[in-house]
Design a protein around this motif. Structure first.
Motif, PDB file in Angstrom:
ATOM      1  N   SER A  47       0.837  -1.197   0.000  1.00  0.00           N
ATOM      2  CA  SER A  47       0.000   0.000   0.000  1.00  0.00           C
ATOM      3  C   SER A  47       0.878   1.255   0.000  1.00  0.00           C
ATOM      4  N   ASN A  48       0.235   2.369  -0.337  1.00  0.00           N
ATOM      5  CA  ASN A  48       0.982   3.618  -0.411  1.00  0.00           C
ATOM      6  C   ASN A  48       0.960   4.381   0.907  1.00  0.00           C
ATOM      7  N   PHE A  49       0.417   3.766   1.940  1.00  0.00           N
ATOM      8  CA  PHE A  49       0.270   4.487   3.197  1.00  0.00           C
ATOM      9  C   PHE A  49       1.274   4.007   4.224  1.00  0.00           C
ATOM     10  N   ARG A  61      -0.438  10.340   9.179  1.00  0.00           N
ATOM     11  CA  ARG A  61      -0.068   9.305   8.218  1.00  0.00           C
ATOM     12  C   ARG A  61       0.653   9.952   7.058  1.00  0.00           C
ATOM     13  N   GLU A  80      -7.949  14.277   6.704  1.00  0.00           N
ATOM     14  CA  GLU A  80      -7.869  14.074   5.256  1.00  0.00           C
ATOM     15  C   GLU A  80      -8.088  12.595   4.939  1.00  0.00           C
ATOM     16  N   ASN A  81      -8.484  12.362   3.708  1.00  0.00           N
ATOM     17  CA  ASN A  81      -8.771  11.010   3.250  1.00  0.00           C
ATOM     18  C   ASN A  81      -7.564  10.466   2.485  1.00  0.00           C
ATOM     19  N   GLU A  82      -7.122   9.280   2.859  1.00  0.00           N
ATOM     20  CA  GLU A  82      -5.885   8.742   2.285  1.00  0.00           C
ATOM     21  C   GLU A  82      -5.929   8.635   0.758  1.00  0.00           C
ATOM     22  N   LEU A  83      -7.004   8.053   0.275  1.00  0.00           N
ATOM     23  CA  LEU A  83      -7.081   7.860  -1.179  1.00  0.00           C
ATOM     24  C   LEU A  83      -7.139   9.214  -1.881  1.00  0.00           C
ATOM     25  N   ALA A  84      -7.857  10.147  -1.273  1.00  0.00           N
ATOM     26  CA  ALA A  84      -7.951  11.469  -1.874  1.00  0.00           C
ATOM     27  C   ALA A  84      -6.572  12.122  -1.938  1.00  0.00           C
ATOM     28  N   ILE A  86      -3.813  10.564  -2.435  1.00  0.00           N
ATOM     29  CA  ILE A  86      -3.125   9.999  -3.603  1.00  0.00           C
ATOM     30  C   ILE A  86      -3.535  10.763  -4.849  1.00  0.00           C
ATOM     31  N   ASP A  87      -4.826  11.084  -4.900  1.00  0.00           N
ATOM     32  CA  ASP A  87      -5.289  11.809  -6.070  1.00  0.00           C
ATOM     33  C   ASP A  87      -4.743  13.224  -6.110  1.00  0.00           C
ATOM     34  N   LEU A  88      -4.614  13.804  -4.918  1.00  0.00           N
ATOM     35  CA  LEU A  88      -4.048  15.153  -4.867  1.00  0.00           C
ATOM     36  C   LEU A  88      -2.606  15.126  -5.357  1.00  0.00           C
ATOM     37  N   GLN A  90      -1.525  13.073  -7.446  1.00  0.00           N
ATOM     38  CA  GLN A  90      -1.649  12.912  -8.891  1.00  0.00           C
ATOM     39  C   GLN A  90      -1.858  14.272  -9.561  1.00  0.00           C
TER      40      GLN A  90
ATOM     41  N   HIS B 327      -3.549  -3.088  -2.324  1.00  0.00           N
ATOM     42  CA  HIS B 327      -3.288  -2.994  -0.894  1.00  0.00           C
ATOM     43  C   HIS B 327      -3.922  -1.760  -0.294  1.00  0.00           C
ATOM     44  N   ASN B 328      -3.981  -0.720  -1.077  1.00  0.00           N
ATOM     45  CA  ASN B 328      -4.601   0.500  -0.569  1.00  0.00           C
ATOM     46  C   ASN B 328      -6.049   0.254  -0.186  1.00  0.00           C
ATOM     47  N   ASP B 363       2.972  -6.418   3.781  1.00  0.00           N
ATOM     48  CA  ASP B 363       2.882  -4.963   3.926  1.00  0.00           C
ATOM     49  C   ASP B 363       2.683  -4.589   5.400  1.00  0.00           C
TER      50      ASP B 363
END
Lengths: 162, 949
Positions: A47-49, A61, A80-84, A86-88, A90, B327-328, B363
């Motif tokens: 994962s990216n976190f 985080r 903040e939202n983790e996936l968001a 990632i988009d930021l 991006q 994984h995310n 992970d």
């Protein structure tokens, strides 16, 4: 809120450090080093976190992503939202790509000033300001033009080189 | 735009970066940077430096600081640049200042004036630059200086300025809530701004304000729901779409706000059900941002007043997350699961295998998240498996921060759910063994207390079993090297207290072990103190039970070493130990009663047991005691003097202020002594000291009051010789020995077999032997099924079980369910957008798409420029580097050829090459995709006007 944005290359050299709460230079270096250590230890395809509470306090985080030779890292807390994020990230990279046409590490090193300018249009005071890379690129463009126009006294770019 | 004919920087800067890239060591790099610092110092301080060069120097200075070198000499130049009329210089100055200075820096005061002026500028870009600086540099004291202008800018005609002004105000309220409390209504007003961007910006401060005080903002629930509805229905301008989702960042912020407002508020929650349900249905779960919104909706659902339908949808979404390859998404799934089990603990069971997969995932982030989940779902039925796993993981990691966290969680879970005390002790042993120095000292004391108190029931045999198993395990463990101090303290205490309690081990064996501990840790006074007190206890028990005692040689040398210790505490203890041997069995029994740790010690403050002694003394001609208050009240100084003189005469050396009578002394006399008044030689305070370690395990490092006690004793050593007065002769000990051959009551249970220990081991083996996840799942999740009268822990059954639970749930709560149904709006025409998105990529496997999420989005957006562009840039690149040596590139980039630099492009260009040849085509393609995918809606400039009146 977003606590900071960091770009490090795969050697651990910082390419951009921006904290939205002041950190003294020594501390910045230390944080960058510890973050780099953590990122290096991460396997691929995970994962990216990463939890960063040992560095920044509870609930903080970070999201990271590698683009070619660079790690992009966003540090943020639970508002903040983790996936968001990632988009930021991006959005940020897309904008860099627009402004530098296919951005590479050297672009970021040499155009440090502009990278900051772009980031300032996306995140202000730790809050997300703008998420459309088009808008950001336009704003940056407008500023660059204005800066150029206002600078008749500055010789044209080739002259700068010496 | 772009690179401005290369990199737009001077040759000097290029050279600097080149040489830093080439440097082979950190030292070499430092030398280069220091040289650069010197150059910059000279140039910046030179008044003849042309202005246009300043920007570059400041940027170079920033670069130097980023590499970790001191650049403080240049701060003032950055400040000066902000004063410049030239926009480029001004902006560079602002950038540098925001990166260099913190808001309390002395130089800030020099900037405030400029900021004030710039905030009033006609040029909105100057205003923006000033607002950027405001966000970063203004502190509580300087807020009033810029506040009026910032508030005024809330009404600026440019939305970019309004947005930043809102952000700046938000920043003020973060830094000094009091300074802007009268302006909070502005944030509410900005919710109805014409520009959705400004509205979105106002959500940030409102989120913070609502977090701080929910009740003040309940009236906004309707507005937020309405805004969210409009956003979700795509009524914002299309420019706010991001990857075909309408204004996702605004949606996420709104969902966060709604979940705050809905916590524990049924009425507010009911207003939100419809829109949250809508959003969950509409989410495009093939895009990253769509999942972000989905996840946020689950979080929202989990904090709202429970609604069965939404919970079901949330559970479905979680299932999708957990099944994903990403994984995310698994991470978010686990996180969402953690939130949802608070409301509905059964949900975890449906995903047991997925959870176990995550637990075994390489992970680390995912693993930790899963441990968070396990921690939240622990109960007495699964605590053993979970804590076992946690400890296993704890041993495997090095990060001390996280180790501490896991250790304290293990302790917490153990204390809360321990199925048996044996298990608890074994678990604590493991925690201490591997993270003893990281856990709270209180935990060690709790453990000692538990061993001393046992089950708290009147089951003595169980208690002594517990103790003997503890003793046994400690004797096994204590030989291992590098045990943490806290753990050794526990071991020493337990061995001292219970080491010979069941007659299994001889006293000399235990004492030898304790001596070994003290010897092996010469630098740890606390451990040594515990060891000596342990030895003292063993000897006392032996003496009290009338057995012949001789001082072991290693113990003798230990005592001698400690008598010469720098620590008065250790000296004290050594003297105490020595003096034990001089006492008879009766006295020792009183001083060190066997197994009395849990007895309360009451002190007789009136010292009534001394009455006889005092009487006798007075009869022998001693002066009667006059209480301190009376002494001073009567001011019979002569009396006092003579009293003192009388005392003084006993000693050779005497200083006046030395010994005021201490009224606090008598407090320490325990009643145990009541019957032993004939044993005068032992000073009351001294006895209290000896007793002390027995009554409170925290002995030496305990609170200040205890410290004081000990110091009293120490003073005595210097003061009067009473300390080690050898009153009862050793012959009396022998005498007692003959009389007291009766076994101690405690040893009765000693012959009990060690059942608990073995049972623990076998249980552990059982867990380790069965590696199949099914079993693990059963032990993790089956517990709950058992406790709730179910018996279907395995995966196959979970589906049906899910079903039954669903039906039961819906039958249980039919009312809210139907309410939701009726309140759902008729299908929105605008929703048609969604199916068309799906149809545009029908042949693509959604999961495939997932994997290449970003690449996929790249292909449909105009962002990435074509390969042709790249090629032209390459030539750019080569020409630029023509005057640089090739080696420069090799060090910045792994590939030496200029062409190789393309490999290091931030965006993988391979994808772009097989795509449309130029930007224009890509743009058109994208426009088409968007056109097909999204039903465009007209702009709606006065979108939120009607919301707030």
């Amino acid at each position: 809120m977003i606590r900071g944005v960091i770009i490090i290359n795969d050697q651990g050299k910082p390419r951009l450090i921006k904290f939205y709460e002041f950190q003294p230079p020594d501390k910045q270096q230390e944080l960058v080093r510890s973050i780099y250590r953590v990122l290096c230890s991460r396997a691929e395809n995970v994962s990216n976190f990463v939890k960063a509470d040992s560095l920044f306090g509870p609930d903080v985080r970070l999201v990271y992503k590698t683009f070619a030779t660079l790690y992009f890292v966003f540090i943020f807390d639970k508002s903040e939202n983790e996936l968001a994020m990632i988009d930021l990230m991006q959005v940020f990279v897309e904008t860099l790509n627009k402004c530098f046409r296919e951005v590479c590490e050297l672009d970021i090193v040499f155009n440090f000033y502009k990278v900051h300018m772009i980031l300032d249009e996306i995140i202000l005071g730790g809050q997300v300001l703008e998420t459309s890379s088009e808008e950001v690129a336009n704003a940056v463009d407008a500023i660059s033009r204005l800066e150029k126009n206002a600078n008749s006294m500055i010789p044209s770019i080739p002259g700068w080189q010496r | 735009m772009g690179s401005q004919g290369g990199f737009g920087q001077s040759k000097e800067f290029l050279d600097l970066i080149k040489s830093i890239g080439e440097s082979r060591s950190k030292a070499e790099e430092d030398r280069i940077v220091l040289r650069e610092v010197e150059t910059l110092k000279l140039r910046l301080n030179d008044p003849n430096t042309p202005k246009y060069k300043l920007k570059e120097y400041i940027i170079r200075l920033l670069y130097v600081e980023m590499l970790g070198h001191d650049a403080s000499f240049g701060y003032i130049h950055a400040v000066k640049m902000t004063h410049d009329e030239n926009l480029l210089l001004k902006r560079s100055g602002y950038l540098a200042v925001t990166l260099f200075l913190n808001e309390d820096h002395d130089l800030i005061i020099l900037i405030v004036n400029t900021i004030q002026k710039d905030l009033k500028s006609d040029n909105y870009l100057v205003v923006c630059a000033a607002l950027n600086a405001v966000c970063r540099l203004i502190n509580e004291e300087t807020i009033p200086a810029v506040l009026p202008q910032v508030v005024e800018l809330l009404g600026h005609q440019k939305e970019a300025v309004r947005k930043k002004a809102v952000m700046a105000l938000h920043r003020f309220s973060q830094k000094a809530p009091g300074s802007v409390s009268h302006l909070i209504s502005n944030f509410r007003k900005k919710l109805c701004d014409n520009d959705p961007g400004v509205m979105g910006a106002a959500l940030c401060p409102l989120f913070d304000l609502i977090t701080a005080d929910v009740d003040k903002y309940k009236d906004l629930v309707v507005s937020f729901v309405n805004i969210l509805k409009q956003v979700a229905e795509r009524r914002l301008p299309k420019t706010y779409d991001y990857h075909q989702m309408p204004a996702p960042f605004i949606q996420i912020k709104l969902l966060k706000i709604l979940s705050l407002l809905g916590i524990g508020d049924k009425k507010a929650s009911e207003q939100m059900y419809t829109i949250v349900g809508d959003i969950m249905r509409k989410c495009d779960s093939t895009s990253n941002i769509g999942n972000a919104i989905l996840y946020e909706s689950i979080c929202c659902v989990s904090s709202l007043h429970p609604n069965p339908k939404l919970l079901e949808a949330a559970a479905d979404a979680i299932a999708k997350f957990l099944k994903s390859d990403s994984h995310n998404l698994k991470y978010l799934g686990i996180d969402a699961l953690t939130r949802l089990i608070k409301i509905n603990p059964e949900i975890a069971e449906q995903h047991q295998l997925a959870v176990i997969d995550c637990l075994e995932d390489p992970d680390d982030t995912l693993k930790r998240k899963t441990f968070d989940l396990l921690y939240k779902m622990t109960k007495s039925s699964n605590v053993e498996v979970i804590v076992d796993r946690m400890i296993e993981y704890m041993i495997s990691i090095n990060d001390s921060h996280y180790k501490t966290e896991i250790a304290s969680r293990c302790v917490e879970l153990g204390e809360q759910f321990a199925p048996s005390n044996q298990w608890f002790i074994q678990t604590m042993n493991k925690v201490f063994e591997h993270a003893g120095d990281l856990v709270n000292a209180k935990v060690a004391h709790n453990l000692m207390k538990l061993i001393a108190e046992g089950f708290g029931e009147d089951d003595d045999t169980a208690d002594s079993q517990l103790r003997s198993s503890a003793v046994e395990s400690y004797l096994r463990i204590m030989g291992e090297p590098k045990l943490p101090s806290a753990f050794l303290q526990v071991i020493c205490w337990v061995l001292g207290e219970y080491g010979i309690a069941d007659d299994k081990y001889s006293s000399s064996y235990i004492i030898g072990k304790l001596c070994d501990v003290a010897e092996a840790h010469p630098d740890d006074d606390t451990v040594k103190a515990y060891a000596v007190t342990g030895i003292m206890k063993i000897y006392s028990f032996e003496i009290a039970s009338g057995k012949p005692v001789d001082l072991l040689p290693e113990c003798q040398s230990l005592i001698e070493e400690m008598l010469a210790s720098h620590s008065t505490d250790l000296q004290q203890r050594a003297y105490e130990l020595q003096s034990i041997f001089t006492l008879d069995a009766q006295a020792v029994k009183k001083i060190m009663p066997v197994d009395s740790t849990c007895d309360d010690i009451e002190s007789d403050k009136n010292l009534s047991f001394l009455d006889g002694y005092v009487q006798q003394a007075i009869e022998n001609g001693a002066q009667p005691y006059i209480p301190e208050s009376e002494r001073f009240g009567i001011s019979s100084i002569s009396d006092f003097k003579s009293h003192e003189e009388h005392e003084t005469s006993a000693h050779a050396l005497r200083f006046e202020a030395y010994e005021l009578p201490k009224p606090s002394l008598p407090h320490n006399i325990p009643p145990v002594l009541a019957s032993s008044t004939e044993l005068v030689p032992v000073e009351p305070s001294y006895v209290a000291d000896i007793l002390h370690p027995t009554s409170a395990p925290s002995a030496s490092d305990a609170g200040s009051s205890e410290l004081k006690l000990r110091l009293d004793g120490v003073q005595k050593k210097w003061g009067r010789p009473t300390y080690s007065s050898p009153a009862p002769s050793s012959s009396s000990i022998d005498q007692v020995k003959v009389q007291n051959e009766t076994p101690r009551p405690d040893s009765a249970s000693s012959s009990k077999p060690k059942i608990p220990d073995t049972s623990y081991i076998s249980r552990k083996q059982q867990i380790e032997i069965s590696p199949e996840k099914q079993k693990l799942a059963a032990s993790l999740f089956g517990g709950s099924a058992k406790s709730e009268g179910r018996h279907l822990p395995s995966q196959k059954n979970s589906k049906t079980q899910n079903h039954t639970s669903d039906t039961s749930r819906s039958s249980k709560a039919p009312a809210p369910d139907t309410a939701v149904k009726t309140s759902q709006p008729p299908p929105d025409l605008l929703d048609m957008g969604e199916p068309s998105i799906a149809s545009s990529t029908p042949s693509v496997d959604p999961f495939k798409q997932f994997e290449g999420l970003f690449d996929f989005t790249q292909e449909t957006t105009p962002v990435s420029t074509g390969g042709v562009d790249g090629a032209t840039k390459d030539s750019d690149f080569t020409s630029l580097f023509a005057d640089m040596s090739l080696s420069a590139q090799t060090h910045i980039d792994p590939n030496p050829e200029p062409n190789g630099l393309r490999g290091s492009k931030v965006e993988p260009s391979a994808h772009q090459l097989n795509k449309g040849p130029n930007l224009k085509e890509a743009l058109e393609k994208d426009a088409l995709v968007r056109h097909v995918g999204v039903t465009p809606s007209g702009q709606n400039p006065i979108l939120f006007k009607d919301l707030l009146g």
